[in-house]
Structures are given as C-alpha cells and as structure tokens.
Design a protein around this motif. Sequence first.
Motif, PDB file in Angstrom:
ATOM      1  N   MET A 168      -3.440  -1.366  -1.333  1.00 39.78           N
ATOM      2  CA  MET A 168      -2.842  -1.926  -2.522  1.00 39.78           C
ATOM      3  C   MET A 168      -2.389  -3.354  -2.239  1.00 39.78           C
ATOM      4  SD  MET A 168      -0.052  -0.163  -4.892  1.00 39.78           S
ATOM      5  CE  MET A 168       1.374  -1.132  -5.221  1.00 39.78           C
ATOM      6  N   LEU A 169      -2.599  -4.222  -3.187  1.00 41.63           N
ATOM      7  CA  LEU A 169      -2.270  -5.633  -3.041  1.00 41.63           C
ATOM      8  C   LEU A 169      -0.778  -5.853  -3.230  1.00 41.63           C
ATOM      9  CD1 LEU A 169      -3.602  -8.402  -2.615  1.00 41.63           C
ATOM     10  CD2 LEU A 169      -3.701  -8.637  -5.074  1.00 41.63           C
ATOM     11  N   HIS A 170      -0.153  -6.374  -2.200  1.00 42.50           N
ATOM     12  CA  HIS A 170       1.275  -6.673  -2.266  1.00 42.50           C
ATOM     13  C   HIS A 170       1.474  -7.972  -3.037  1.00 42.50           C
ATOM     14  CE1 HIS A 170       5.312  -7.663  -0.820  1.00 42.50           C
ATOM     15  NE2 HIS A 170       5.438  -6.355  -0.677  1.00 42.50           N
ATOM     16  N   PRO A 171       2.539  -8.085  -3.833  1.00 42.11           N
ATOM     17  CA  PRO A 171       2.745  -9.311  -4.632  1.00 42.11           C
ATOM     18  C   PRO A 171       2.888 -10.584  -3.800  1.00 42.11           C
ATOM     19  CG  PRO A 171       4.241  -7.573  -5.346  1.00 42.11           C
ATOM     20  CD  PRO A 171       3.521  -7.057  -4.147  1.00 42.11           C
ATOM     21  N   ALA A 172       3.297 -10.460  -2.549  1.00 47.95           N
ATOM     22  CA  ALA A 172       3.476 -11.653  -1.710  1.00 47.95           C
ATOM     23  C   ALA A 172       2.157 -12.175  -1.161  1.00 47.95           C
ATOM     24  CB  ALA A 172       4.423 -11.338  -0.561  1.00 47.95           C
TER      25      ALA A 172
END
Length: 142
Positions: A1-5
Amino acid sequence: MLHPAMPVLLKVRYRGFVNRVVSFYKRSPVQFYLVLGMGLILALILFIFFFHGFRYICNFTDLKDIVAKYIFSLFFFAIFLMLVISGTIIMYSVLYRSKQAAFLLSSPVPFHVIFFIGFVDSLVFSSWAFMFLAFPVLFAYG
C-alpha cells in the motif's frame, strides 16, 4: 500500500535533482555544455568502437552468433557485477551513513518508506553508468 509520505519524498528527491542540474547550468553554462558534449562524444566513440567490432565479427559467418552471444553474456555479467557491488556500497551509505536517514528515521514516516526511498536513490545513482554503457552497445548491435 502506498504511504502518503512516499510521493512527497520522491518529489523532494526529483526537485533536488532538477535544482542541482539548473544550478550547475547557471553557475557555469560553458562547463555544463562541455560535460554534456564530452558525454555525447564518449557515447559516440563507444558506438563506433562496438559497431566496427560487431561488423568484424559478422565476417566470420560460422561463429558470429556464438561469439556475439558470448560477448553479450560477458558484457552484461561484468556490468551486473559492477552494479551489485556499487549498489551495495551506495545502499549502505544512503541508508546507514547519511544524516538524512537519521533525520527521516526520527520523523513519523515508517521505516519501509524510508527504505524504499533509499533503494530508489541508490538504484538510480548506481544505474546511470549501466545505461550510459549499454545503449551504445545495443544500438551498435542493431
């Protein structure tokens, strides 16, 4: 999953690279064009060297496929070894010896995001020479 950072950190890396290139150009345009021109001349010399080498190999109709296969195997194996060694050294310095890694580890960004950003950094930094060497060889082969 792509982390917002992750996109933010990748954008920072990209902007840093663009800023370094632009500042190098603004500081000394002559030096910028000289480095660019010398790189292109070196790529052209590599292309000519490999083009004539492959043309010479084509004179031997019986062995040309076998020799070309072994030349490519040896070339890409040597490049692979250099990439592994340089990638290991660069990855170590990016992840464990840099001040930026210590700063990012103290931030609320998870370790896997910091590792991924460091991996992308080291991958790009260690692979530019492979691209520079491989393109003239592949273009010369046809």
